[in-house]
Design a protein around this motif. Sequence first.
Motif, PDB file in Angstrom:
ATOM      1  N   ALA A   1     -44.277 -15.549 -16.179  1.00 46.37           N
ATOM      2  CA  ALA A   1     -44.563 -16.961 -16.447  1.00 46.37           C
ATOM      3  C   ALA A   1     -43.532 -17.872 -15.796  1.00 46.37           C
ATOM      4  N   ILE A   2     -44.006 -19.020 -15.298  1.00 47.65           N
ATOM      5  CA  ILE A   2     -43.133 -20.108 -14.853  1.00 47.65           C
ATOM      6  C   ILE A   2     -43.433 -21.299 -15.748  1.00 47.65           C
ATOM      7  N   PRO A   3     -42.575 -21.588 -16.720  1.00 50.42           N
ATOM      8  CA  PRO A   3     -42.844 -22.676 -17.672  1.00 50.42           C
ATOM      9  C   PRO A   3     -42.763 -24.048 -17.005  1.00 50.42           C
ATOM     10  N   VAL A   4     -43.416 -25.024 -17.594  1.00 53.95           N
ATOM     11  CA  VAL A   4     -43.273 -26.413 -17.154  1.00 53.95           C
ATOM     12  C   VAL A   4     -41.816 -26.832 -17.353  1.00 53.95           C
ATOM     13  N   GLY A   5     -41.259 -27.489 -16.366  1.00 53.78           N
ATOM     14  CA  GLY A   5     -39.875 -27.944 -16.444  1.00 53.78           C
ATOM     15  C   GLY A   5     -38.866 -26.960 -15.876  1.00 53.78           C
ATOM     16  N   LYS A   6     -39.265 -25.747 -15.592  1.00 48.49           N
ATOM     17  CA  LYS A   6     -38.390 -24.731 -15.025  1.00 48.49           C
ATOM     18  C   LYS A   6     -38.482 -24.772 -13.503  1.00 48.49           C
ATOM     19  N   ASP A   7     -37.348 -24.651 -12.822  1.00 50.27           N
ATOM     20  CA  ASP A   7     -37.361 -24.588 -11.364  1.00 50.27           C
ATOM     21  C   ASP A   7     -38.062 -23.301 -10.930  1.00 50.27           C
ATOM     22  N   PRO A   8     -39.208 -23.375 -10.269  1.00 48.35           N
ATOM     23  CA  PRO A   8     -39.925 -22.143  -9.915  1.00 48.35           C
ATOM     24  C   PRO A   8     -39.121 -21.186  -9.058  1.00 48.35           C
ATOM     25  N   GLN A   9     -38.280 -21.711  -8.177  1.00 48.39           N
ATOM     26  CA  GLN A   9     -37.557 -20.824  -7.268  1.00 48.39           C
ATOM     27  C   GLN A   9     -36.584 -19.922  -8.005  1.00 48.39           C
TER      28      GLN A   9
ATOM     29  N   VAL B   1     -47.935 -30.214 -15.768  1.00 43.21           N
ATOM     30  CA  VAL B   1     -47.469 -30.792 -14.508  1.00 43.21           C
ATOM     31  C   VAL B   1     -46.082 -30.250 -14.186  1.00 43.21           C
ATOM     32  N   HIS B   2     -45.965 -29.573 -13.057  1.00 43.74           N
ATOM     33  CA  HIS B   2     -44.700 -29.037 -12.565  1.00 43.74           C
ATOM     34  C   HIS B   2     -44.208 -29.954 -11.447  1.00 43.74           C
ATOM     35  N   ARG B   3     -43.102 -30.641 -11.672  1.00 38.50           N
ATOM     36  CA  ARG B   3     -42.547 -31.519 -10.644  1.00 38.50           C
ATOM     37  C   ARG B   3     -41.646 -30.689  -9.744  1.00 38.50           C
ATOM     38  N   ILE B   4     -42.056 -30.571  -8.473  1.00 41.63           N
ATOM     39  CA  ILE B   4     -41.385 -29.690  -7.514  1.00 41.63           C
ATOM     40  C   ILE B   4     -40.396 -30.530  -6.701  1.00 41.63           C
ATOM     41  N   SER B   5     -39.121 -30.302  -6.948  1.00 44.08           N
ATOM     42  CA  SER B   5     -38.094 -31.072  -6.250  1.00 44.08           C
ATOM     43  C   SER B   5     -37.533 -30.338  -5.044  1.00 44.08           C
ATOM     44  N   ARG B   6     -37.757 -29.021  -4.973  1.00 42.83           N
ATOM     45  CA  ARG B   6     -37.401 -28.279  -3.757  1.00 42.83           C
ATOM     46  C   ARG B   6     -38.529 -27.305  -3.433  1.00 42.83           C
ATOM     47  N   THR B   7     -38.768 -27.117  -2.149  1.00 42.94           N
ATOM     48  CA  THR B   7     -39.907 -26.335  -1.679  1.00 42.94           C
ATOM     49  C   THR B   7     -39.836 -24.895  -2.189  1.00 42.94           C
ATOM     50  N   ILE B   8     -40.943 -24.389  -2.666  1.00 40.56           N
ATOM     51  CA  ILE B   8     -41.026 -23.021  -3.162  1.00 40.56           C
ATOM     52  C   ILE B   8     -41.133 -22.067  -1.975  1.00 40.56           C
ATOM     53  N   LYS B   9     -40.339 -20.986  -2.007  1.00 40.40           N
ATOM     54  CA  LYS B   9     -40.318 -19.997  -0.938  1.00 40.40           C
ATOM     55  C   LYS B   9     -40.626 -18.615  -1.529  1.00 40.40           C
ATOM     56  N   PRO B  10     -41.885 -18.217  -1.517  1.00 44.53           N
ATOM     57  CA  PRO B  10     -42.244 -16.897  -2.040  1.00 44.53           C
ATOM     58  C   PRO B  10     -41.743 -15.790  -1.122  1.00 44.53           C
ATOM     59  N   ARG B  11     -41.743 -14.554  -1.647  1.00 47.05           N
ATOM     60  CA  ARG B  11     -41.346 -13.379  -0.872  1.00 47.05           C
ATOM     61  C   ARG B  11     -42.563 -12.541  -0.516  1.00 47.05           C
ATOM     62  N   THR B  12     -42.374 -11.528   0.308  1.00 43.23           N
ATOM     63  CA  THR B  12     -43.473 -10.699   0.774  1.00 43.23           C
ATOM     64  C   THR B  12     -44.276 -10.136  -0.394  1.00 43.23           C
ATOM     65  N   GLY B  13     -45.589 -10.366  -0.342  1.00 45.23           N
ATOM     66  CA  GLY B  13     -46.483  -9.813  -1.344  1.00 45.23           C
ATOM     67  C   GLY B  13     -46.563 -10.557  -2.659  1.00 45.23           C
ATOM     68  N   ASP B  14     -45.825 -11.640  -2.807  1.00 42.24           N
ATOM     69  CA  ASP B  14     -45.867 -12.400  -4.066  1.00 42.24           C
ATOM     70  C   ASP B  14     -47.228 -13.075  -4.247  1.00 42.24           C
ATOM     71  N   THR B  15     -47.573 -13.314  -5.515  1.00 43.60           N
ATOM     72  CA  THR B  15     -48.721 -14.124  -5.880  1.00 43.60           C
ATOM     73  C   THR B  15     -48.251 -15.313  -6.690  1.00 43.60           C
ATOM     74  N   LEU B  16     -48.673 -16.500  -6.291  1.00 46.09           N
ATOM     75  CA  LEU B  16     -48.413 -17.720  -7.054  1.00 46.09           C
ATOM     76  C   LEU B  16     -49.746 -18.153  -7.642  1.00 46.09           C
TER      77      LEU B  16
END
Length: 523
Positions: free
Chosen positions: A79-87, A105-120
Motif C-alpha cells: 500500500a501507498i497511503p495518501v500523504g506518503k511520499d510514493p518514492q 488525492v496523492h499530491r506528487i511533489s517529486r517524479t515517481i521512478k519505478p524499478r524493473t518489473g514494478d506495478t503501480l
Amino acid sequence: MRRRVVATGGAVVLLLLAGCSDSGTPGADSGSVSGSGEPSQTAGPATTTVTVPTGPPPAAAAALGPTGPGTAKPCQGTAIPVGKDPQSVIDAAPESTVFCFAKGVHRISRTIKPRTGDTLGGGAGVVLTGSVRLTGWKRSGNAWVVRGALPAAYPLKGQCEDNQAKPCQRGEQVFVDGKHLTRVMRRSDLKPGTFFGDYAADAVYVGDDPDGHQVELSRTQTAIDKSADNVTVTGLTIEHFASRAQGGALQVGRGWKVTGNEVRWNHAVGIMVIEGDGATLSRNTVADNGQLGIGQYKSAGVRITANLVTRNNTDGFWIADWESGGIKSTRSSGEVSGNDIVANRGIGMWSDIAEYDRRITGNRIRDNAADGIRYEISYQALIDLNVVENNGFGTGRGSGGSLWDGGGINVNTSADVQVRGNLVKDNRNGISIQSRTRGDGPRGTYVLTGVVIEGNTVVMADATATTGVVENKGSPTKPGAVTFRRNSYQIAGSPANRFAFRGRTMTWSQWQQAGFDQDSVTG
C-alpha cells in the motif's frame, strides 16, 4: 475501356470490358485482374470483376466500451497511503513489487521512478496530481493575487496558435474547483475565467474572487518517469502536471503496460512513449491535455489500442502543424487500432518523420480540427478499415481548405503506403496526396512512391471538398507513384472539379482520363 455496373446484394460489381490499354498512366493496373487476383484467361474481350465497397468498415458499428480506471483489475500489493511520499515506499521494497495507491488525492511533489518489473496500481478514486493548493489571496484592483508559488524561469519551447504572445510555452496551469482557467499574457487582459503568471515577480493573478473555492496550480512536471523496463501502470487518474512542451505527464519506457488509466488536464502530452520498444497502451482515457493526448518517439513495435483520446490541445498549441491534437508518433513503428480519437484541436492520428512498419487500423477518428490521419515523410504503412469523419474544419494559423492543408486522410511525401477499406466521410477534403521536397531520412530520400488508395468509400458532402494529388515544382509526382483503384465516391451536388492533379482541378471524367480510379464508381 467500357464499364458495366451490376448490383449484387451489398456490393457493386464492375465488369470491365477491356478494349484498350491504360498501362503507363498513373494509377492504372498493369494488367487485367480477375476476382482471384490472377490475369483473366477468357477468350475474347477480357472481363475483370472487381468489388467496390458499398458499406462502411466494421469499425463504424463497433463501440469502444469502457475506458479508464473502472476497467482496471483490483490492486493487491504494497500500500501507498495518501500523504506518503510514493518514492520512499518504492525504494524500500524489492524490484517487481506491486504497489497499490490508496483511494484519495496523492499530491506528487517529486517524479515517481519505478524499478524493473514494478506495478503501480490503483482503482476508481485514486488520483495522482501535480498541483499545489493556492491560499492567501489578496485583492489587487480588479484581480486577486498570490505570491511565492511559481518556479524559477526555465527555457521555453513549442509553437503556439498565438505565435506572438506564445501562451502555450509555459507549463503551469491554474484550476478553480477543478475548472481549467485560460492563461493570458498580460495582467491587463485578465477577466473572469483567466489567470496571469508574472514569473519575474513570482505572482499568480486570477480574474475571479477565489474566496470559498479550491484553487490549484500545477507545478510538478512529470508524474511517473520511464526509469526502468517492463513496468505496469494501471487504475490511476493522473492530472494537473506541468509538463513542458513535448513532455509527458506519464513517460513510458521499454516493455511497459499502461492500461485502464485516466490521464487528463496536464499541460503538454498526456502519455509519452520514449524509446519504449514493445510498450502497450490500452483502455485508457486520455483527455483535455494541453498539447497532445499520446506521443511516441523512437519506439518500435508499440501497440496503442482501444483508448479514448479526446479534447486534447486545451492550451493553444498550433493546430495545423505542431504536434497538437490526438496522437503523434515520430521515428517509431507499431499498431494504432480500435481507438476513438475524437474532437481534438489538431490532427487525429499523425505519423511524422521516419515512421516505418506502421499500421493504423479500425479506429474511429472524427471531429478533429485538422487531418483525421496524416502520414508524413515516412515509410511503409497500412492505413485500413478506419472511420474518418468530419475532420479538418478547424480555423487558425495555417488552416485552410486546399489539398495542401490536408483532408480526411493525408499522405505526405511517403513511400509504400496502402490506404485500404476506410470510410472517409464529410471531411474538409477527402483524400489528399502530397509530393513535396523534404530531404533524406534513415531509409532513403523522402519521396512519394508506392502509394495505393484502394477499396475506400469517400463521401464528399461539402461543395468545396476535393480528393487528389498536389505537388511542388521540385517534386513532381512520378508516373505510377500513386494508384487509386476500386474506390466508391459519393459526391453531393455536381461532381465537377472535385478531383485534382498536376495543378488543376478535374471532373470525374478528367480524373479517370488522367489514369486514376479506372475501376471505381461515383454517384
